[in-house]
Design a protein around this motif. Structure first.
Motif, short mmCIF file in Angstrom:
data_model
loop_
_atom_site.label_atom_id
_atom_site.label_comp_id
_atom_site.label_asym_id
_atom_site.label_seq_id
_atom_site.Cartn_x
_atom_site.Cartn_y
_atom_site.Cartn_z
N ARG A 171 -3.68 -5.80 11.37
CA ARG A 171 -2.83 -4.74 11.94
C ARG A 171 -1.73 -4.32 10.98
O ARG A 171 -1.07 -3.30 11.15
CB ARG A 171 -2.19 -5.22 13.24
CG ARG A 171 -3.23 -5.47 14.31
CD ARG A 171 -2.57 -5.61 15.65
NE ARG A 171 -3.54 -6.10 16.62
CZ ARG A 171 -3.23 -6.53 17.82
NH1 ARG A 171 -1.97 -6.53 18.21
NH2 ARG A 171 -4.17 -6.95 18.64
N ARG A 172 -1.41 -5.16 10.02
CA ARG A 172 -0.42 -4.81 8.99
C ARG A 172 -1.06 -5.04 7.63
O ARG A 172 -0.71 -5.97 6.91
CB ARG A 172 0.83 -5.67 9.13
CG ARG A 172 1.58 -5.45 10.42
CD ARG A 172 2.82 -6.34 10.53
NE ARG A 172 3.45 -6.19 11.82
CZ ARG A 172 3.05 -6.81 12.94
NH1 ARG A 172 2.03 -7.66 12.89
NH2 ARG A 172 3.67 -6.60 14.09
N PRO A 173 -2.02 -4.21 7.27
CA PRO A 173 -2.82 -4.50 6.07
C PRO A 173 -1.98 -4.46 4.80
O PRO A 173 -1.04 -3.67 4.69
CB PRO A 173 -3.87 -3.37 6.07
CG PRO A 173 -3.30 -2.31 6.95
CD PRO A 173 -2.38 -2.96 7.94
N LYS A 199 9.81 5.33 8.94
CA LYS A 199 8.80 4.50 9.62
C LYS A 199 7.93 3.85 8.53
O LYS A 199 8.38 3.70 7.42
CB LYS A 199 7.97 5.37 10.56
CG LYS A 199 8.77 5.92 11.75
CD LYS A 199 8.91 4.86 12.83
CE LYS A 199 9.57 5.41 14.10
NZ LYS A 199 11.04 5.59 13.94
N GLY A 200 6.71 3.55 8.86
CA GLY A 200 5.86 2.86 7.88
C GLY A 200 6.12 1.37 7.95
O GLY A 200 6.80 0.89 8.86
N GLY A 242 0.80 -1.22 0.00
CA GLY A 242 0.00 0.00 0.00
C GLY A 242 0.84 1.27 0.00
O GLY A 242 0.39 2.32 0.43
N VAL A 243 2.09 1.15 -0.48
CA VAL A 243 2.99 2.31 -0.47
C VAL A 243 3.17 2.84 -1.89
O VAL A 243 3.49 2.08 -2.80
CB VAL A 243 4.36 1.93 0.13
CG1 VAL A 243 5.35 3.08 -0.02
CG2 VAL A 243 4.21 1.54 1.59
#
Ligand SMILES: [Zn+2]
Length: 754
Positions: free
Chosen positions: A614-616, A292-293, A173-174
């Motif tokens: 939690r980590r989609p 982060k991310g 998703g980045v």
């Protein structure tokens, strides 16, 4: 420049009891028994000449000061090489072209959020390394042909920056839209990284040297060891040569002579699309540590003592680069030995002389052997050796910025090269270890033959035998049988990254790229620490592999220059064509299978079920399964080629005893056909969207750079999902192979009817 060779693992540590060199072999291919005998005598004389003291002193001289394009010492070296050629009695001159060569005016990289850090962008002088302090002459660390730019944006870590890395980012998703990316060096040619980043909407690109790839993870860092230290930076070109063309960006397709028509800078196609800057891991670490991310996928993580996050942000960086867009001279040094019988058939041998900085390894470890070869051949001429064909020795300038000197020379002399050039042999540096062979497959048998006659300086067996046994040691189980049964070692196909590119890809001149290496790790590539100190402490320190290289290439040049019939062979070539055809069919069926499976998993809900809320992550898209392509024309052409190759091999073998009595007229006609054989694999229209690249079998990959794509029109058609184009390219390749077979048949007919 040169590809980065993975270090080999030598598992077999035995020595043969006797030497592999016999003197009573069968005549050399393409030679009558008598001329073969005399050739072997001359070659033996030649191989005694190259001298390790000369190699060392030539390296000391050529790498004494920084010698990049346009520098005083670059010109000085060219004149010194010219003086050596002349001193040995060779007919030599310097040929100058005027090319676009940008150098840095402004370089700023700073982190402005979440903390402040200003990058050093500087490789310090080291007391122990005597040439590392020549600061006023060193080019700063930069990527040549990056555009000017001033950008500020959040940072995203993109692994090696390849298309598949962006697919992963999408799943995470980045997006890199509007971001500055930071990519690791290696796993592709460096210019692919900013290219792919720009295609995904990034506005700037940093490339850093990860310690896992050429730093402390692999060995001790410089100056105690050979590896890149925390300040070491890899300079290098990011010119998009693979999509457009190498050489001067302002004169594509023609020699950059003073009166050549030049494009304006705005119209130059091969500049990067976004600003790029290379950095050390010392400068990269604070930027990466502040990201982060999502965590980077396991295989993306390097060995810095930080958690590897992907971003974007909160690291925000300001990148500013400006360049002097100057026209600079490149000075190619060319020496010619005229042929005594067939002066219109040319054997060409080259290595570049320019470097990014002092460049002892790249390129001088290849330039020094070239000089020893030229000295050796000149000595033989004085003793009465008369090469049948013309030999041309070339020390190219401007290779590092992107093959400037060789490409301009090839473009300026295209017409005569098309007519006369039989073979081009390239080297680009040399190290300690195995003999590495790559090139046109019509020369596979030839170069295997040369390798059987050269002694490995460490193992005292032939370099062929050592390469063969090492290949067995490293082979996958399913490949070992072939390695043991096949007469010749397979040679790699040529991508790009060095000076054979214009010869092979643009003009279709059969080419070889050769060198020794693989035993030593190195982390000084394109830094100020690639110098005489490094080379004489951590590479071929006693220059015995430099001598082996001079012996290998000198022998190759002589053997090609003296043969009555040029020693091309088409059986290995046909075998390779079959292999490529099978590889392509497998590429397509693997791709079909992969997409079919993914579509099914999408329907089954696999991605939904395996999601961690939690980590989609983002599920991939449903995709059309690739259609079947028609490989029949290619398979049929490969069959035809095999029959023609076998017929030629038989015809030549039957004529060998009487080759000496064959009329010169016949030999001339026959050799002209053989010279044409590589040209037949080209097409005047070139490859799709890159007409400068005319070879239908070998090309650098648009998304791999130096890495080769074999049958590139077909392969890249499949990889880039242009299936109709791939189908059409199959037909084009097949047609070229049918024409090749017809040419070989006409050569066979000449031999048969005599
Ligand atoms: Zn090089």
């Amino acid at each position: 420049m040169r590809r980065f060779a993975a270090v080999l693992v030598i598992l077999s540590l035995f020595l043969p009891s006797s030497s592999a060199f016999a003197t009573d072999e069968a005549p050399l291919a393409g030679y009558s028994p008598r001329s073969s005998q005399s050739e072997r005598e001359w070659e033996t004389k030649f191989r005694a000449i190259p001298d390790t003291d000369n190699l060392r002193e030539d390296m000391r001289r050529l790498s004494a000061r920084p010698h990049h394009v346009g520098s005083a010492y670059d010109k000085d070296n060219a004149e010194w090489i010219l003086a050596r050629f002349k001193e040995w009695g060779l007919d030599a001159h310097i040929e100058t072209f005027n090319v676009l060569f940008p150098t840095p005016k402004v370089r700023v990289l700073e982190m402005i959020e979440p903390t402040k850090y200003t990058a050093k962008l500087e490789e310090p002088a080291l007391a122990v390394d005597p040439t590392s302090n020549q600061k006023s002459e060193q080019l700063p660390t930069y990527n040549a042909y990056s555009i000017d730019g001033d950008v500020t944006a959040p940072l995203v870590f993109v692994n090696y920056g390849l298309p598949e890395d962006y697919e992963k980012l999408e799943r995470l998703g980045v997006s890199v839209k509007g971001a500055i990316v930071i990519a690791k060096y290696y796993h592709s040619w460096r210019g692919v990284k900013p290219k792919v980043a720009a295609e995904h909407g990034a506005i700037g690109c940093l490339i850093y040297s990860e310690p896992q790839d050429d730093g402390y993870t692999r060995d001790v860092v410089f100056p105690q060891g050979p590896m890149r230290n925390s300040d070491g930076v890899q300079r290098g070109s990011v010119m998009d040569f693979a999509s457009a063309s190498p050489g001067d960006p302002l004169t594509p397709g023609v020699g950059a002579t003073p009166d050549a028509k030049r494009l304006s800078l705005q119209d130059a196609k091969s500049l990067s699309k976004i600003p790029v800057l290379p950095i050390s891991y010392g400068d990269a670490q604070p930027l990466l540590a502040a990201l982060k991310g999502p965590m980077a996928p396991n295989e993306w993580r390097g060995s810095l003592p930080i958690p590897y996050h992907v971003g974007p942000g909160p690291t925000k960086v300001h990148l500013k680069v400006e360049f002097n867009w100057d026209i600079k001279p490149v000075n190619d040094v060319i020496a010619k030995i005229p042929g005594s019988v067939a002066p219109d058939e040319w054997i060409i041998r080259g290595n570049h002389h320019d470097a990014w900085v002092n460049g002892a390894e790249d390129p001088v470890s290849g330039t020094s052997p070239l000089l020893e070869e030229a000295r050796g051949l000149a000595l033989l001429l004085k003793q009465g050796w008369k090469p049948r064909r013309t030999i041309i020795y070339a020390a190219w300038d401007g290779e590092e910025p992107m093959l400037l000197g060789s490409t301009e020379w090839v473009e300026a002399h295209a017409e005569e090269l098309r007519q006369h050039a039989a073979v081009y042999i390239n080297t680009d540096g040399n190290d300690r270890g195995l003999f590495e062979m790559a090139g046109s497959h019509s020369l596979e048998q030839f170069i295997n033959g040369v390798a059987r006659d050269i002694e490995d300086p460490e193992m005292k067996m032939s370099v062929w035998q050592r390469a063969h046994l090492s290949a067995i040691a490293q082979a996958k189980a399913e490949d070992r049988k072939e390695l043991r049964q096949r007469a010749d070692l397979r040679i790699d196909a040529l991508g790009s990254g060095t000076d054979f590119t214009g010869f092979l890809d643009h003009l279709g001149i059969a080419s070889l790229n050769l060198g020794y290496g693989g035993e030593d790790e190195q982390g000084i590539y394109h830094s100020i620490y690639d110098d005489f100190y490094w080379y004489t402490h951590f590479s071929d320190t006693d220059f015995v592999y430099g001598r082996a290289l001079a012996q290998t290439i000198g022998t190759s040049v002589m053997r090609l220059a003296d043969a009555e019939v040029l020693p091309y062979d088409f059986t290995d070539f046909a075998d390779t064509v079959h292999k490529y055809s099978k590889d392509l069919q497998k590429l397509l069926s693997d791709k079909q299978e992969e997409i079919r499976e993914r579509n099914q998993e999408l329907e089954e809900g696999v991605f939904k079920a395996t999601l961690d809320p939690r980590r989609p992550t983002v599920a991939p898209q449903h995709e059309e399964v690739p259609p079947h392509l028609n490989f029949a024309p290619l398979e049929n052409a490969a069959e035809t080629l095999t029959r023609s190759a076998e017929r030629y091999q038989k015809a030549l073998a039957q004529r060998q005893a009487e080759l000496g009595e064959t009329p010169e007229e016949t030999l001339r006609t026959l050799n002209a056909k053989l010279i044409e054989s590589e040209r037949r694999l080209t097409n005047e229209d070139g490859l799709p969207r890159r007409p400068w690249y005319k070879h239908l079998l070998y090309a650098p990959g648009v998304y791999s750079g130096y890495g080769v794509k074999t049958m590139p029109g077909v392969r890249e058609g499949i990889e880039q999902k242009r299936y109709a184009e791939a189908d059409a390219e199959i037909v084009r390749v097949a047609k070229a192979l049918e024409n090749e077979a017809a040419l070989i048949d006409s050569a066979s007919a000449l031999l048969e009817k005599q």
